[in-house]
Design an enzyme around this catalytic site. Structure first.
Site, short mmCIF file in Angstrom:
data_model
loop_
_atom_site.label_atom_id
_atom_site.label_comp_id
_atom_site.label_asym_id
_atom_site.label_seq_id
_atom_site.Cartn_x
_atom_site.Cartn_y
_atom_site.Cartn_z
CG HIS A 132 15.96 14.69 -16.88
ND1 HIS A 132 15.75 15.58 -15.85
CD2 HIS A 132 15.26 13.58 -16.56
CE1 HIS A 132 14.95 15.01 -14.94
NE2 HIS A 132 14.63 13.81 -15.36
CB CYS B 251 11.03 12.91 -12.16
SG CYS B 251 12.72 13.43 -12.51
CG LEU B 252 14.73 8.09 -10.26
CD1 LEU B 252 16.00 7.45 -10.82
CD2 LEU B 252 14.22 7.30 -9.07
N GLY C 245 14.94 5.05 -15.55
CA GLY C 245 15.74 5.89 -16.43
C GLY C 245 16.47 6.93 -15.61
CG HIS D 273 11.11 11.72 -17.78
ND1 HIS D 273 10.07 12.08 -16.96
CD2 HIS D 273 12.24 11.87 -17.03
CE1 HIS D 273 10.55 12.44 -15.78
NE2 HIS D 273 11.87 12.31 -15.80
CD GLU D 274 15.44 9.54 -18.03
OE1 GLU D 274 16.15 10.45 -17.59
OE2 GLU D 274 14.60 8.95 -17.33
CD GLN E 153 17.18 12.45 -13.61
OE1 GLN E 153 17.29 11.62 -14.49
NE2 GLN E 153 16.27 12.37 -12.66
#
Ligand code: NI
Length: 162
Positions: A136, A90-91, A46, A132-133, A51
């Site tokens: 963000h 998380c990226l 995702g 999670h997204e 981000q």
């Protein structure tokens, strides 16, 4: 198309509250494609526009299930049920994992790139990725919600980065 640079850690872009997308322009569609390309390049499941430094309410998710690649505009959680705690990454925090409590099942409403309203009921990894997204988009990071944090030497099994 281009692979975008993923912002990490203390980058202020990760703390911005993203703005609603009012109109689906060719630029918005291109940005969704670039988010997907960037997510796949980073081997994540995702990615949210903040981000990559863009404060717009856009997310992409692919947890490799029957839903395939989801490109969503202005996603909202409209129903939720149950709670569960599992490891998450998380990226924007490479090599960091932690236990996070989330809703077990969520229903998300969003607009797709063709302008259709879609509703998706999700559990498991997909439900977690949605939460999670969408966090963000509000400048909330998983490290804010984590109950126990650990630094991983390598990617570990059972944790996907989103
Ligand atoms: Ni993330």
């Amino acid at each position: 198309m281009a692979i975008r640079v993923i912002r990490t850690k203390e980058d202020p872009a990760l703390r911005e509250v993203a703005l609603e997308v009012k109109k689906i322009t060719p630029q918005i569609k291109k940005l969704l494609d670039e988010l997907a390309e960037t997510m796949y390049d980073a081997e994540g499941v995702g990615l949210a526009a903040p981000q990559v430094g863009i404060a717009k309410r856009l997310i992409v998710i692919d947890v490799q299930d029957e839903n395939g690649l989801l490109k969503l505009i202005n996603p909202l959680i409209i129903a939720r049920k149950g709670r569960e705690t599992t490891p998450e990454g998380c990226l924007s925090f490479p090599g960091v994992a932690g236990e996070v409590e989330r809703d077990e099942t969520v229903t998300v409403q969003a607009t797709d790139p063709d302008g259709n309203t879609v509703q998706i009921c999700a559990s498991g990894l997909l439900a977690r990725a949605f939460q999670h997204e969408i966090d963000h988009l509000d400048g909330i990071l998983f490290v804010d919600r984590v109950t126990s944090l650990r630094i991983a030497e390598n990617s570990e099994a059972g944790r996907e980065e989103v």
